[in-house]
Design a protein around this motif. Sequence first.
Motif, PDB file in Angstrom:
ATOM      1  N   LEU A   1      -0.941 -10.373  -2.492  1.00 31.66           N
ATOM      2  CA  LEU A   1       0.289  -9.826  -1.721  1.00 31.66           C
ATOM      3  C   LEU A   1       2.152  -9.885  -3.473  1.00 31.66           C
ATOM      4  O   LEU A   1       1.605 -12.218  -4.231  1.00 31.66           O
ATOM      5  N   ARG A   2       2.874  -9.889  -4.351  1.00 35.65           N
ATOM      6  CA  ARG A   2       3.710 -10.216  -4.905  1.00 35.65           C
ATOM      7  C   ARG A   2       4.113 -10.702  -4.183  1.00 35.65           C
ATOM      8  O   ARG A   2       5.283  -9.712  -3.435  1.00 35.65           O
ATOM      9  N   LEU A   3       5.232 -11.708  -4.391  1.00 35.33           N
ATOM     10  CA  LEU A   3       6.421 -12.260  -3.420  1.00 35.33           C
ATOM     11  C   LEU A   3       7.998 -11.754  -4.184  1.00 35.33           C
ATOM     12  O   LEU A   3       7.736 -12.322  -5.894  1.00 35.33           O
TER      13      LEU A   3
ATOM     14  N   HIS B   1       1.967  -0.097  -2.969  1.00 36.69           N
ATOM     15  CA  HIS B   1       0.771  -1.109  -4.056  1.00 36.69           C
ATOM     16  C   HIS B   1       2.222  -1.384  -5.290  1.00 36.69           C
ATOM     17  O   HIS B   1       1.111  -1.486  -6.046  1.00 36.69           O
ATOM     18  N   ASN B   2       2.924  -1.147  -5.113  1.00 37.23           N
ATOM     19  CA  ASN B   2       3.775  -1.887  -5.902  1.00 37.23           C
ATOM     20  C   ASN B   2       4.083  -3.285  -6.299  1.00 37.23           C
ATOM     21  O   ASN B   2       4.843  -4.057  -6.704  1.00 37.23           O
ATOM     22  N   ASN B   3       3.632  -3.733  -4.215  1.00 38.58           N
ATOM     23  CA  ASN B   3       3.954  -5.262  -4.680  1.00 38.58           C
ATOM     24  C   ASN B   3       2.214  -5.547  -4.067  1.00 38.58           C
ATOM     25  O   ASN B   3       2.198  -6.804  -3.858  1.00 38.58           O
ATOM     26  N   VAL B   4       1.089  -5.659  -4.568  1.00 43.36           N
ATOM     27  CA  VAL B   4       0.061  -5.999  -4.298  1.00 43.36           C
ATOM     28  C   VAL B   4      -0.167  -5.859  -6.054  1.00 43.36           C
ATOM     29  O   VAL B   4      -0.660  -5.213  -6.391  1.00 43.36           O
ATOM     30  N   ALA B   5      -0.944  -7.292  -5.984  1.00 39.20           N
ATOM     31  CA  ALA B   5      -1.995  -7.375  -7.383  1.00 39.20           C
ATOM     32  C   ALA B   5      -3.247  -7.484  -7.512  1.00 39.20           C
ATOM     33  O   ALA B   5      -3.393  -6.611  -8.379  1.00 39.20           O
ATOM     34  N   SER B   6      -3.590  -7.753  -6.604  1.00 34.82           N
ATOM     35  CA  SER B   6      -4.836  -7.895  -6.338  1.00 34.82           C
ATOM     36  C   SER B   6      -5.452  -7.798  -5.027  1.00 34.82           C
ATOM     37  O   SER B   6      -4.866  -7.896  -4.102  1.00 34.82           O
TER      38      SER B   6
END
Length: 487
Positions: free
Chosen positions: A220-222, A171-176
């Motif tokens: 996902l956030r990279l 959940h800390n690394n998902v944008a949408s």
Amino acid sequence: MIEQTAPIAESTYRELLSGLQAILADEELVIEPERLRVFECDALTAYRRMPKVAALPRTEGQVQRILKLCDRLQVPVVTRGAGTGLSGGALPHSAGLLLVMSRFDRILEIDPVRMLARVQPGVRNAAVSEAAASHRLFYAPDPSSQIACSIGGNIAENAGGIHCLKYGLTHNNVASIRALTVEGEVLTLGTEALENAGPEYRSMLIGSEGMLAAVTEITLRLLPLPVETRTLLAGFDSVADASAAVKGIIAAGMVPAALEMLDATTVAAVSEYCNCGYPPTAAAVLLADVDGAPAVATADAEQLTGIFRDCGATSVSVATDASERARLWLGRKSAFPALGRITPDYYCIDGSIPRGEIGAVLADIEKLSKDAGILVANVFHAGDGNLHPIILFDAGKAGEIDRVEALAGRILERCIAAGGSITGEHGVGVEKIDQMATQFTDAEIAQFLAVKAALDPNGILNPGKGVPSLRRCQEYRALKKHSEGAA
């Protein structure tokens, strides 16, 4: 134990099959028992159940039509990814449809400027970092099953992994997230911007175990790859000393990229299984990563070494190059197959506890293990207190599964008593549904059920998982009180 389900009416099944044949190609529909057998369980093999039918769609439009069809016919739907889950979350419904998302396997976009990856839910976790590596980026959550597990499954269970201490859970690394309700409505939850203008519905879906919607796309956030990483291994003569070192590290204000613990049973197993360089007779080992700029990584490694020594470490080593780092991590990543060599079956649970309680809870797990006469090994994310007790047993022995389930329940309830939770990343599924009645009050359970009803009014998405009925909660508490009184 899993609850039995009523069979699907023959007329309903015929209508379902006719509707699915209008939506899917022949190779995307599975109805033969011998082909359905491969879907009977996830990695929690203690529970097995055959679906009535399995659908393997390739497009969002197909998923939308399938959900609408099942909602109209009141046919249960269980969504499945790669099947690596460890709580029975993807256990099929015997009177329902298994929605297999493995063919949604494309990485749609890597955006190095905004540091985002847009992927379908069937993409393997490790494939994201592999695709982003050429841009010096990576996707942080790294479950032990990352070479096989899917991003959609990670969303369902809020997966963590070895490096979640510093970089966070799913959940800390998902944008949408793009998802479909059971009625076919398209939802877009979250934003690619750094701030969300509205309510934070994205996190409501992450960890919901397929009970609220079917995910069809994730952004996902990279993160930038660290310039340098140092890996340290410390051996201890007692679990208490290793646990004290974990507390010492956090108390010193350090946040290692990873901090893992293995007990004596696991250390001995992996030492025989692979050439990982662990002290084979250690009562416990801690494996840690520190990363950042070269000077920062070096200073952190020196500070970590000092803390290990101060807490009684009998050996401390620092990997000198990438190959030695890989060798040290091979032991941790080989824990499950290594333990599989010394026992016919094993059952891995996951409870989360405050870091300060690690030593006390591990001591109690050892006592519970001895009282039950069943061996328990421990390998876990020490830095964030996410335990992974592995119960070693022989399913061929009469009544053994029941004894293992009872032991697992007692361990999870001990985690709750320590101020923790019954799960950190594996989810509730069918495995821990009774312990939900201990973790939460009736009022809290009612709120969970209200959210479920808002998005799935007829209750057909993954029924019987995750959140128990209030009646089941009351029955479990009464049974528990009776057994405690008898004891």
